[in-house]
Design a protein around this motif. Structure first.
Motif, short mmCIF file in Angstrom:
data_model
loop_
_atom_site.label_atom_id
_atom_site.label_comp_id
_atom_site.label_asym_id
_atom_site.label_seq_id
_atom_site.Cartn_x
_atom_site.Cartn_y
_atom_site.Cartn_z
N UNK A 84 17.52 -5.69 13.87
CA UNK A 84 18.71 -5.14 13.22
C UNK A 84 19.25 -6.09 12.16
N UNK A 85 19.25 -7.39 12.42
CA UNK A 85 19.85 -8.35 11.50
C UNK A 85 18.85 -8.94 10.51
N UNK A 86 17.57 -8.70 10.73
CA UNK A 86 16.58 -9.28 9.82
C UNK A 86 16.69 -8.58 8.46
N UNK A 87 16.71 -9.34 7.35
CA UNK A 87 16.90 -8.74 6.02
C UNK A 87 15.86 -7.68 5.70
N UNK A 88 16.32 -6.55 5.20
CA UNK A 88 15.41 -5.44 4.93
C UNK A 88 14.34 -5.78 3.91
N UNK A 89 14.72 -6.48 2.83
CA UNK A 89 13.73 -6.78 1.80
C UNK A 89 12.62 -7.66 2.34
N UNK A 90 12.98 -8.60 3.23
CA UNK A 90 11.96 -9.47 3.81
C UNK A 90 11.10 -8.73 4.82
N UNK A 91 11.71 -7.81 5.55
CA UNK A 91 10.92 -7.00 6.48
C UNK A 91 9.87 -6.20 5.72
N UNK A 92 10.26 -5.55 4.62
CA UNK A 92 9.30 -4.75 3.88
C UNK A 92 8.25 -5.61 3.20
N UNK A 93 8.64 -6.84 2.84
CA UNK A 93 7.63 -7.77 2.34
C UNK A 93 6.60 -8.10 3.41
N UNK A 94 7.06 -8.28 4.65
CA UNK A 94 6.15 -8.54 5.76
C UNK A 94 5.23 -7.34 6.01
N UNK A 95 5.79 -6.14 5.96
CA UNK A 95 5.00 -4.94 6.22
C UNK A 95 3.93 -4.72 5.16
N UNK A 96 4.15 -5.24 3.96
CA UNK A 96 3.17 -5.14 2.88
C UNK A 96 2.46 -6.47 2.63
N UNK A 97 2.52 -7.37 3.59
CA UNK A 97 1.96 -8.70 3.40
C UNK A 97 0.45 -8.69 3.22
N UNK A 98 -0.27 -7.89 4.01
CA UNK A 98 -1.74 -7.87 3.92
C UNK A 98 -2.31 -6.48 3.64
N UNK A 99 -1.50 -5.45 3.78
CA UNK A 99 -2.01 -4.09 3.56
C UNK A 99 -2.59 -3.89 2.16
N UNK A 100 -1.94 -4.35 1.08
CA UNK A 100 -2.55 -4.17 -0.24
C UNK A 100 -3.91 -4.86 -0.38
N UNK A 101 -4.04 -6.06 0.21
CA UNK A 101 -5.34 -6.74 0.17
C UNK A 101 -6.39 -5.98 0.97
N UNK A 102 -5.97 -5.39 2.11
CA UNK A 102 -6.92 -4.59 2.88
C UNK A 102 -7.39 -3.38 2.08
N UNK A 103 -6.49 -2.72 1.37
CA UNK A 103 -6.88 -1.57 0.54
C UNK A 103 -7.98 -1.97 -0.44
N UNK A 104 -7.79 -3.11 -1.11
CA UNK A 104 -8.77 -3.57 -2.08
C UNK A 104 -10.10 -3.89 -1.39
N UNK A 105 -10.03 -4.61 -0.27
CA UNK A 105 -11.26 -4.99 0.44
C UNK A 105 -11.98 -3.76 1.00
#
Length: 281
Positions: A253-274
């Motif tokens: 609840x208190x974790x910053x939203x922008x940082x959470x979404x950064x975490x959620x997209x931390x490796x997914x874009x690289x996986x798409x490319x790979x």
């Protein structure tokens, strides 16, 4: 299908700030026009009870669904629940997402065991032939039984169009490099043997060739709630591509939203490319 802000404002206005924040993250990764199938997997083992009672799972689910609604192919997120068994719960959209967790708890009593291999097998059976990428949001509070079976399933899934973002709820935040670190173990000294490790493994100083290293053992002992298994998935060998990532939050609840979404997209874009390079997608 584009998620229109006017629809969100009318049907789920509380999601608007989350949608705006996550949309900025998708734009940063050039994924604002991305389409995938989004799946939520929820741990319903008995040890999760206090996290449900404190509504920490509800908080995390709302935030992660806000991201998923934006690139899911029909804005309906598929939901799976698991403990010792896996359950295909159904679909949830912006009209009914708030009832998702409570619906699960009403339909499925908490189970006395945690087996990742069961939902992973269901994911592979259900989405292994998908013509779209499959982005899995996997929420748990710790370790799994049948580790070898879970590892085998994740290796098998590495040839399928499925990426699993494991998310822990724990007594401390466990962040990959590049994010604010709260109660996170410091990196290993430079003198440690250099190996190719994942971001979290490098951060925590684990995964080195020396299994009895005092430094390694000290750092592993500070990981909460048996998360060593999930941390080491970032370094697991024998996969066609790296198809999983992990982080943990103390208080969603208190974790910053922008940082959470950064975490959620931390490796997914690289996986798409790979995955495209490996002709998985």
């Amino acid at each position: 299908m584009e998620l229109k802000l006017d629809d969100v404002a009318q049907k789920a206005p509380e999601l608007l700030p989350l949608i705006v924040s996550s949309r900025l993250t998708l734009k940063k990764h050039k994924l604002e026009d991305h389409t995938a199938r989004v799946v939520l997997v929820l741990d319903i083992s008995e040890s999760m009870r206090p996290l449900y009672q404190k509504r920490q799972v509800h908080d995390l689910v709302a935030k992660t669904m806000a991201l998923g609604f934006q690139f899911d192919d029909d804005q309906q997120i598929d939901v799976i629940a698991f403990g010792v068994n896996a359950h295909d719960v159904g679909e949830y959209g912006i009209n009914n997402y708030k009832s998702c967790v409570d619906d699960i708890l009403k339909r499925y009593p908490l189970e006395f065991g945690t087996q990742y291999d069961k939902p992973l097998e269901m994911l592979l059976d259900k989405y292994g032939d998908s013509n779209l990428p499959v982005y899995v949001q996997f929420v748990t509070d710790g370790d799994t039984q049948h580790r070898e079976a879970s590892e085998a399933m994740l290796r098998k899934m590495s040839s399928a169009p499925i990426f699993v973002q494991f998310m822990g709820i724990s007594g401390q935040d466990i962040m990959p490099e590049g994010f604010d670190k709260i109660d996170v173990v410091e990196p290993a000294p430079a003198a440690q043997p250099a190996t190719k490790r994942g971001l979290i493994s490098r951060l925590l100083g684990i995964g080195t060739p020396d299994p009895v290293s005092p430094v390694k053992q000290a750092k592993k002992s500070r990981l909460p709630d048996g998360f060593e298994f999930l941390v080491n998935l970032d370094n697991m060998t024998g996969r066609k591509v790296d198809n999983a990532n992990f982080f943990a939050l103390k208080d969603p609840a208190s974790f910053p939203n922008d940082k959470l979404y950064g975490l959620l997209m931390n490796e997914y874009p690289q996986w798409l490319k790979a995955a495209r390079e490996a002709r998985i997608l």
